[in-house]
Design an enzyme around this catalytic site. Sequence first.
Site, mmCIF file in Angstrom:
data_model
loop_
_atom_site.group_PDB
_atom_site.id
_atom_site.type_symbol
_atom_site.label_atom_id
_atom_site.label_comp_id
_atom_site.label_asym_id
_atom_site.label_seq_id
_atom_site.Cartn_x
_atom_site.Cartn_y
_atom_site.Cartn_z
ATOM 1 N N LYS A 1 -20.661 -15.996 -17.169
ATOM 2 C CA LYS A 1 -20.812 -16.264 -15.713
ATOM 3 C C LYS A 1 -20.650 -17.855 -15.594
ATOM 4 O O LYS A 1 -19.970 -17.971 -14.610
ATOM 5 C CB LYS A 1 -22.088 -16.086 -15.188
ATOM 6 C CG LYS A 1 -22.316 -14.462 -14.782
ATOM 7 C CD LYS A 1 -23.520 -14.145 -14.274
ATOM 8 C CE LYS A 1 -23.884 -12.597 -13.809
ATOM 9 N NZ LYS A 1 -25.307 -12.317 -13.691
ATOM 10 N N HIS B 1 3.590 0.802 2.994
ATOM 11 C CA HIS B 1 3.706 -0.411 3.865
ATOM 12 C C HIS B 1 2.966 -1.492 3.524
ATOM 13 O O HIS B 1 2.526 -1.529 2.376
ATOM 14 C CB HIS B 1 2.969 0.265 5.103
ATOM 15 C CG HIS B 1 1.540 0.670 4.935
ATOM 16 N ND1 HIS B 1 1.074 1.943 4.319
ATOM 17 C CD2 HIS B 1 0.348 -0.056 5.145
ATOM 18 C CE1 HIS B 1 -0.149 1.848 4.429
ATOM 19 N NE2 HIS B 1 -0.784 0.659 4.864
ATOM 20 N N ASP C 1 -0.021 -4.130 4.163
ATOM 21 C CA ASP C 1 -1.097 -4.666 5.228
ATOM 22 C C ASP C 1 -1.192 -6.032 5.300
ATOM 23 O O ASP C 1 -1.534 -6.614 4.173
ATOM 24 C CB ASP C 1 -2.467 -3.841 4.451
ATOM 25 C CG ASP C 1 -2.413 -2.456 5.012
ATOM 26 O OD1 ASP C 1 -2.310 -2.026 5.909
ATOM 27 O OD2 ASP C 1 -2.709 -1.780 3.814
ATOM 28 N N HIS D 1 0.945 -1.038 -0.025
ATOM 29 C CA HIS D 1 -0.057 0.046 0.060
ATOM 30 C C HIS D 1 1.000 1.260 0.225
ATOM 31 O O HIS D 1 1.393 1.680 1.086
ATOM 32 C CB HIS D 1 -0.810 -0.149 1.223
ATOM 33 C CG HIS D 1 -2.019 1.075 1.345
ATOM 34 N ND1 HIS D 1 -2.968 1.009 2.596
ATOM 35 C CD2 HIS D 1 -2.308 1.915 0.273
ATOM 36 C CE1 HIS D 1 -3.537 2.356 2.270
ATOM 37 N NE2 HIS D 1 -3.307 2.570 0.984
HETATM 38 MN MN MN Z 1 -2.587 0.146 4.560
#
Ligand code: MN
Length: 259
Positions: A248, A43, A45, A37
């Site tokens: 689908k 960082h 996550d 991120h």
């Molecule tokens: Mn984050």
Amino acid sequence: MALEEYQRKGNFRRTPEPRGRARGKRPRALQFVVQKHAARRLHYDFRLELDGVLKSWAVPKGPSLVPGDRRMAVETEDHPLEYAAFEGVIPKGEYGGGTVLVWDRGTWEPLDDPHTALAKGDLSFRLAGDKLRGRWHLVRMRGKPRDRGRAHWLLIKSRDAEARSDDVTERETASVLTGRDLDEIARAGDRVWSSRSGERDGPAIPPPGDPSAVTGARRAALPRRIEFQLATLVDDAPADGEWLHEIKLIRYLSHTAHR
Ligand code: MN
């Protein structure tokens, strides 16, 4: 932290992040995801599915495959399960604004009761992802300063066959979903997430919809092979509903009736 806090912070009108609801326990394998991120500060996550939400930690340096490397992991808000598949751009000025890359994804398995372990602050688990595998620990630090009430944990790789000695975040920079790097995702961002509907924008991939709603669909294992189908030349493209129906069915491989 509860999902409500995430929903309070997120602006779901303007943000293409999916909104989710906490769901009950399921018998299937629990998923994990690591999202790289690029927000105010880069960082990773780290998110583990539990009780229908993604328990989340922000790992500034990212995970390490070197046994004994202690990577700081700051507890953050639970995220909705749907967020595990999110890769794209969160508009600037919004909660989590920046670029999100799905760095790794797979399943996880707690080695003890996860609720007790999390409450105790010592969670041992196994990961089966593309980049992260084998045994891991998350250990809550005692007596350390808390960041706005957020507990600090350490993410540590155990010594096993899946341990490595090099820097995995340096070696592996591509999305496990699309092979793109952060710049490519950011560049594609306004194309993929431009305005169409309030919640999810752009000439984006249409949401797949609920496969169980397709006529003739039946929950089944992924087939080992799919038989060839003869194509017939026609004068006109099929009506919208028809080909969406086909897509689908193909996408989910969940049918047996269509032979
Ligand atoms: Mn984050």
